[in-house]
Scaffold this motif. Structure first.
Motif, PDB file in Angstrom:
ATOM      1  N   ALA A 187      -5.151  33.931  36.686  1.00  0.00           N
ATOM      2  CA  ALA A 187      -5.915  33.384  35.560  1.00  0.00           C
ATOM      3  C   ALA A 187      -5.144  33.502  34.248  1.00  0.00           C
ATOM      4  O   ALA A 187      -5.249  32.626  33.387  1.00  0.00           O
ATOM      5  N   ASP A 188      -4.360  34.557  34.111  1.00  0.00           N
ATOM      6  CA  ASP A 188      -3.594  34.790  32.886  1.00  0.00           C
ATOM      7  C   ASP A 188      -2.168  34.288  33.102  1.00  0.00           C
ATOM      8  O   ASP A 188      -1.412  34.873  33.857  1.00  0.00           O
ATOM      9  N   ARG A 189      -1.810  33.242  32.463  1.00  0.00           N
ATOM     10  CA  ARG A 189      -0.507  32.615  32.708  1.00  0.00           C
ATOM     11  C   ARG A 189       0.564  33.073  31.719  1.00  0.00           C
ATOM     12  O   ARG A 189       1.423  32.306  31.312  1.00  0.00           O
ATOM     13  N   THR A 190       0.523  34.343  31.303  1.00  0.00           N
ATOM     14  CA  THR A 190       1.547  34.903  30.431  1.00  0.00           C
ATOM     15  C   THR A 190       2.344  35.952  31.201  1.00  0.00           C
ATOM     16  O   THR A 190       2.083  36.208  32.379  1.00  0.00           O
ATOM     17  N   ARG A 191       3.291  36.589  30.530  1.00  0.00           N
ATOM     18  CA  ARG A 191       4.073  37.627  31.194  1.00  0.00           C
ATOM     19  C   ARG A 191       3.208  38.809  31.572  1.00  0.00           C
ATOM     20  O   ARG A 191       3.553  39.590  32.447  1.00  0.00           O
TER      21      ARG A 191
ATOM     22  N   LEU B  80      10.328  41.687  33.179  1.00  0.00           N
ATOM     23  CA  LEU B  80      11.526  41.801  32.342  1.00  0.00           C
ATOM     24  C   LEU B  80      12.055  40.434  31.900  1.00  0.00           C
ATOM     25  O   LEU B  80      12.655  40.319  30.832  1.00  0.00           O
ATOM     26  N   ARG B  81      11.836  39.426  32.718  1.00  0.00           N
ATOM     27  CA  ARG B  81      12.292  38.072  32.396  1.00  0.00           C
ATOM     28  C   ARG B  81      11.243  37.293  31.600  1.00  0.00           C
ATOM     29  O   ARG B  81      11.442  36.110  31.315  1.00  0.00           O
ATOM     30  N   ASP B  82      10.121  37.943  31.271  1.00  0.00           N
ATOM     31  CA  ASP B  82       9.049  37.337  30.476  1.00  0.00           C
ATOM     32  C   ASP B  82       8.468  36.103  31.166  1.00  0.00           C
ATOM     33  O   ASP B  82       8.262  35.067  30.542  1.00  0.00           O
ATOM     34  N   ARG B  83       8.191  36.259  32.474  1.00  0.00           N
ATOM     35  CA  ARG B  83       7.644  35.157  33.266  1.00  0.00           C
ATOM     36  C   ARG B  83       6.295  35.535  33.852  1.00  0.00           C
ATOM     37  O   ARG B  83       6.016  36.699  34.110  1.00  0.00           O
ATOM     38  N   ALA B  84       5.492  34.528  34.102  1.00  0.00           N
ATOM     39  CA  ALA B  84       4.179  34.732  34.708  1.00  0.00           C
ATOM     40  C   ALA B  84       4.305  34.802  36.229  1.00  0.00           C
ATOM     41  O   ALA B  84       5.321  34.402  36.805  1.00  0.00           O
TER      42      ALA B  84
ATOM     43  N   LEU C 242       8.673  45.300  42.788  1.00  0.00           N
ATOM     44  CA  LEU C 242       9.984  45.028  42.190  1.00  0.00           C
ATOM     45  C   LEU C 242      10.090  43.579  41.718  1.00  0.00           C
ATOM     46  O   LEU C 242      10.677  43.297  40.666  1.00  0.00           O
ATOM     47  N   TRP C 243       9.518  42.683  42.484  1.00  0.00           N
ATOM     48  CA  TRP C 243       9.502  41.271  42.099  1.00  0.00           C
ATOM     49  C   TRP C 243       8.689  41.089  40.809  1.00  0.00           C
ATOM     50  O   TRP C 243       9.088  40.373  39.902  1.00  0.00           O
ATOM     51  N   ALA C 244       7.552  41.767  40.725  1.00  0.00           N
ATOM     52  CA  ALA C 244       6.730  41.691  39.515  1.00  0.00           C
ATOM     53  C   ALA C 244       7.461  42.324  38.330  1.00  0.00           C
ATOM     54  O   ALA C 244       7.373  41.824  37.201  1.00  0.00           O
ATOM     55  N   LEU C 245       8.184  43.413  38.575  1.00  0.00           N
ATOM     56  CA  LEU C 245       8.966  44.033  37.504  1.00  0.00           C
ATOM     57  C   LEU C 245      10.041  43.071  37.004  1.00  0.00           C
ATOM     58  O   LEU C 245      10.251  42.935  35.786  1.00  0.00           O
ATOM     59  N   TRP C 246      10.709  42.407  37.924  1.00  0.00           N
ATOM     60  CA  TRP C 246      11.740  41.433  37.543  1.00  0.00           C
ATOM     61  C   TRP C 246      11.133  40.323  36.679  1.00  0.00           C
ATOM     62  O   TRP C 246      11.698  39.944  35.659  1.00  0.00           O
ATOM     63  N   PHE C 247       9.982  39.832  37.075  1.00  0.00           N
ATOM     64  CA  PHE C 247       9.326  38.779  36.302  1.00  0.00           C
ATOM     65  C   PHE C 247       8.856  39.298  34.951  1.00  0.00           C
ATOM     66  O   PHE C 247       8.881  38.564  33.964  1.00  0.00           O
TER      67      PHE C 247
END
Length: 117
Positions: free
Chosen positions: A87-91, A24-28, A17-22
């Motif tokens: 390693a991948d610092r994108t959403r 949706l918020r376009d965060r890494a 759920l935390w990863a889903l929130w991030f």
């Protein structure tokens, strides 16, 4: 076994759920999520110990290869996803973590089914 499966599933659900929130918020992914992933790994390792104790006490698995395949895959899936996410610092790092969490949740359901078969 029910306790360790439920515990691992609950923690990985929170992480998912935390990863889903991030996502949706376009965060890494952040380091705190990876630390929670370490807690999930500890719960999965405890699950292996409980399974080994149960087997030593005489529990018989109907499908041992399936059971151990799910348990070991779940144990190794999150570190791979965490390394990729770090390693991948994108959403998309959050998407990778989310997919791994959903897969581990499905594996936990199957672990419980196979254990009780």
């Amino acid at each position: 076994m029910l306790f360790t499966v439920s515990l691992a599933a609950a923690i990985v659900a929170v992480l998912g759920l935390w990863a889903l929130w991030f996502t949706l918020r376009d965060r890494a992914v952040v380091l705190k999520q990876l630390i929670l992933g370490g807690v999930v790994e500890a719960a999965l390792a405890a699950q292996i110990v409980v399974a080994l104790v149960g087997l030593a006490r005489g529990h018989v698995l109907a499908e041992p290869w399936t059971f151990w395949g799910y348990v070991i895959t779940a144990l190794f899936l999150l570190p791979v996803a965490g390394a990729w996410a770090f390693a991948d610092r994108t959403r998309w790092s959050s998407v990778v973590l989310l997919v791994a969490c959903v897969a581990i949740l499905a594996m936990q359901a199957r672990v419980w089914q196979v254990w009780n078969a």
